[in-house]
Design a protein around this motif. Structure first.
Motif, PDB file in Angstrom:
ATOM      1  N   LEU A  18       0.800  -1.229   0.000  1.00 37.75           N
ATOM      2  CA  LEU A  18       0.000   0.000   0.000  1.00 37.75           C
ATOM      3  C   LEU A  18       0.832   1.279   0.000  1.00 37.75           C
ATOM      4  O   LEU A  18       0.265   2.369   0.024  1.00 37.75           O
ATOM      5  N   ALA A  19       2.140   1.182  -0.052  1.00 34.47           N
ATOM      6  CA  ALA A  19       2.991   2.369   0.069  1.00 34.47           C
ATOM      7  C   ALA A  19       2.618   3.447  -0.949  1.00 34.47           C
ATOM      8  O   ALA A  19       2.451   4.616  -0.583  1.00 34.47           O
ATOM      9  N   GLU A  20       2.480   3.079  -2.221  1.00 34.97           N
ATOM     10  CA  GLU A  20       2.147   4.073  -3.250  1.00 34.97           C
ATOM     11  C   GLU A  20       0.742   4.629  -3.044  1.00 34.97           C
ATOM     12  O   GLU A  20       0.502   5.815  -3.234  1.00 34.97           O
ATOM     13  N   VAL A  21      -0.176   3.774  -2.665  1.00 33.98           N
ATOM     14  CA  VAL A  21      -1.557   4.197  -2.440  1.00 33.98           C
ATOM     15  C   VAL A  21      -1.615   5.188  -1.278  1.00 33.98           C
ATOM     16  O   VAL A  21      -2.299   6.218  -1.355  1.00 33.98           O
ATOM     17  N   LEU A  27      -2.223  13.077  -0.662  1.00 29.10           N
ATOM     18  CA  LEU A  27      -2.315  14.277  -1.500  1.00 29.10           C
ATOM     19  C   LEU A  27      -3.595  15.063  -1.235  1.00 29.10           C
ATOM     20  O   LEU A  27      -3.694  16.230  -1.586  1.00 29.10           O
ATOM     21  N   VAL A  28      -4.564  14.406  -0.635  1.00 28.73           N
ATOM     22  CA  VAL A  28      -5.838  15.057  -0.289  1.00 28.73           C
ATOM     23  C   VAL A  28      -5.688  15.699   1.081  1.00 28.73           C
ATOM     24  O   VAL A  28      -5.142  15.091   2.013  1.00 28.73           O
ATOM     25  N   ASP A  29      -6.166  16.915   1.216  1.00 27.66           N
ATOM     26  CA  ASP A  29      -6.075  17.636   2.478  1.00 27.66           C
ATOM     27  C   ASP A  29      -6.854  16.908   3.564  1.00 27.66           C
ATOM     28  O   ASP A  29      -7.973  16.429   3.334  1.00 27.66           O
ATOM     29  N   VAL A  49     -10.264   6.955  -2.984  1.00 30.31           N
ATOM     30  CA  VAL A  49      -9.562   5.672  -2.874  1.00 30.31           C
ATOM     31  C   VAL A  49      -9.436   5.013  -4.247  1.00 30.31           C
ATOM     32  O   VAL A  49      -8.370   4.505  -4.598  1.00 30.31           O
ATOM     33  N   ASN A  50     -10.510   5.048  -5.037  1.00 31.68           N
ATOM     34  CA  ASN A  50     -10.436   4.478  -6.387  1.00 31.68           C
ATOM     35  C   ASN A  50      -9.372   5.172  -7.222  1.00 31.68           C
ATOM     36  O   ASN A  50      -8.620   4.525  -7.953  1.00 31.68           O
ATOM     37  N   SER A  51      -9.298   6.489  -7.123  1.00 31.63           N
ATOM     38  CA  SER A  51      -8.285   7.239  -7.867  1.00 31.63           C
ATOM     39  C   SER A  51      -6.876   6.900  -7.388  1.00 31.63           C
ATOM     40  O   SER A  51      -5.947   6.810  -8.183  1.00 31.63           O
ATOM     41  N   ALA A  52      -6.719   6.710  -6.081  1.00 34.03           N
ATOM     42  CA  ALA A  52      -5.403   6.409  -5.518  1.00 34.03           C
ATOM     43  C   ALA A  52      -4.934   5.001  -5.876  1.00 34.03           C
ATOM     44  O   ALA A  52      -3.733   4.741  -5.920  1.00 34.03           O
ATOM     45  N   THR A  53      -5.868   4.103  -6.144  1.00 34.87           N
ATOM     46  CA  THR A  53      -5.495   2.718  -6.416  1.00 34.87           C
ATOM     47  C   THR A  53      -5.426   2.382  -7.901  1.00 34.87           C
ATOM     48  O   THR A  53      -4.858   1.353  -8.259  1.00 34.87           O
ATOM     49  N   GLU A  54      -5.966   3.228  -8.759  1.00 43.69           N
ATOM     50  CA  GLU A  54      -6.117   2.856 -10.165  1.00 43.69           C
ATOM     51  C   GLU A  54      -4.808   2.652 -10.909  1.00 43.69           C
ATOM     52  O   GLU A  54      -4.788   1.937 -11.915  1.00 43.69           O
ATOM     53  N   ASP A  60     -11.255  -2.867  -8.634  1.00 43.71           N
ATOM     54  CA  ASP A  60     -12.085  -3.552  -7.637  1.00 43.71           C
ATOM     55  C   ASP A  60     -11.339  -4.577  -6.785  1.00 43.71           C
ATOM     56  O   ASP A  60     -11.977  -5.405  -6.138  1.00 43.71           O
ATOM     57  N   THR A  61     -10.008  -4.535  -6.752  1.00 51.88           N
ATOM     58  CA  THR A  61      -9.291  -5.429  -5.836  1.00 51.88           C
ATOM     59  C   THR A  61      -9.037  -4.754  -4.492  1.00 51.88           C
ATOM     60  O   THR A  61      -9.027  -5.419  -3.465  1.00 51.88           O
ATOM     61  N   LEU A  62      -8.851  -3.437  -4.487  1.00 49.90           N
ATOM     62  CA  LEU A  62      -8.694  -2.680  -3.254  1.00 49.90           C
ATOM     63  C   LEU A  62      -9.715  -1.549  -3.275  1.00 49.90           C
ATOM     64  O   LEU A  62      -9.669  -0.686  -4.152  1.00 49.90           O
ATOM     65  N   THR A  63     -10.653  -1.575  -2.337  1.00 48.05           N
ATOM     66  CA  THR A  63     -11.752  -0.616  -2.345  1.00 48.05           C
ATOM     67  C   THR A  63     -11.972  -0.029  -0.952  1.00 48.05           C
ATOM     68  O   THR A  63     -11.535  -0.591   0.053  1.00 48.05           O
ATOM     69  N   PHE A  64     -12.680   1.083  -0.936  1.00 51.28           N
ATOM     70  CA  PHE A  64     -13.084   1.708   0.319  1.00 51.28           C
ATOM     71  C   PHE A  64     -14.232   0.910   0.907  1.00 51.28           C
ATOM     72  O   PHE A  64     -15.179   0.550   0.212  1.00 51.28           O
TER      73      PHE A  64
END
Length: 143
Positions: A18-21, A27-29, A49-54, A60-64
């Motif tokens: 999850l380091a990159e995610v 980046l979001v305040d 979260v979808n934007s951070a994981t894409e 749909d493998t890592l979701t909120f």
């Protein structure tokens, strides 16, 4: 989840993937996360979260997980806690990611393995394989 040698290894697997995610989520305040949680605008967090994981994981493998909290008072650094779900290769992991100014933490709540009867060590290896399989190939810059 009760801390065992296996749960510690599993948290380390999740954290390393999850380091990159986590970098993208930062980046979001923090005020935006708090506002979304306070106003129960969980769809907005799901979009983040979808934007951070894409760029890191297959869709749909890592979701909120549609849950979150925050901690904000006058004497400490704000913290945002987001429920996340991972699902791939018959492995479902439910965990909470805590983001604060100093660090991030993973609190593993539950893991379900579709193929029961394996040893805990085999299940840990299956978790690592599921995360490796869920990752998108990383593009390299042309030289």
């Amino acid at each position: 989840m009760k801390r065992t040698q296996y749960s510690l290894a599993r948290v380390e697997i999740i954290s390393s993937h999850l380091a990159e995610v986590i970098n993208d989520l930062r980046l979001v305040d923090v005020a935006d996360y708090i506002a979304f949680i306070r106003c129960e605008l969980f769809g907005n967090i799901a979009d983040i979260v979808n934007s951070a994981t894409e760029l890191t994981f297959h869709a749909d493998t890592l979701t909120f997980g549609l849950g979150g909290e925050y901690s904000l008072d006058w004497s400490s650094t704000p913290k945002v806690m987001l429920d996340l779900e991972f699902s791939n290769m018959g492995v479902n992991a439910y965990f909470r990611l805590t983001l604060s100014g100093e660090k991030s933490e993973i609190d593993l709540h539950h893991i379900r393995f579709a193929d029961t009867g394996r040893t805990p060590a085999d299940n840990t290896a299956l978790l690592a394989a599921a995360f490796n399989n869920a990752r998108l190939p990383q593009l390299t810059a042309p030289e």
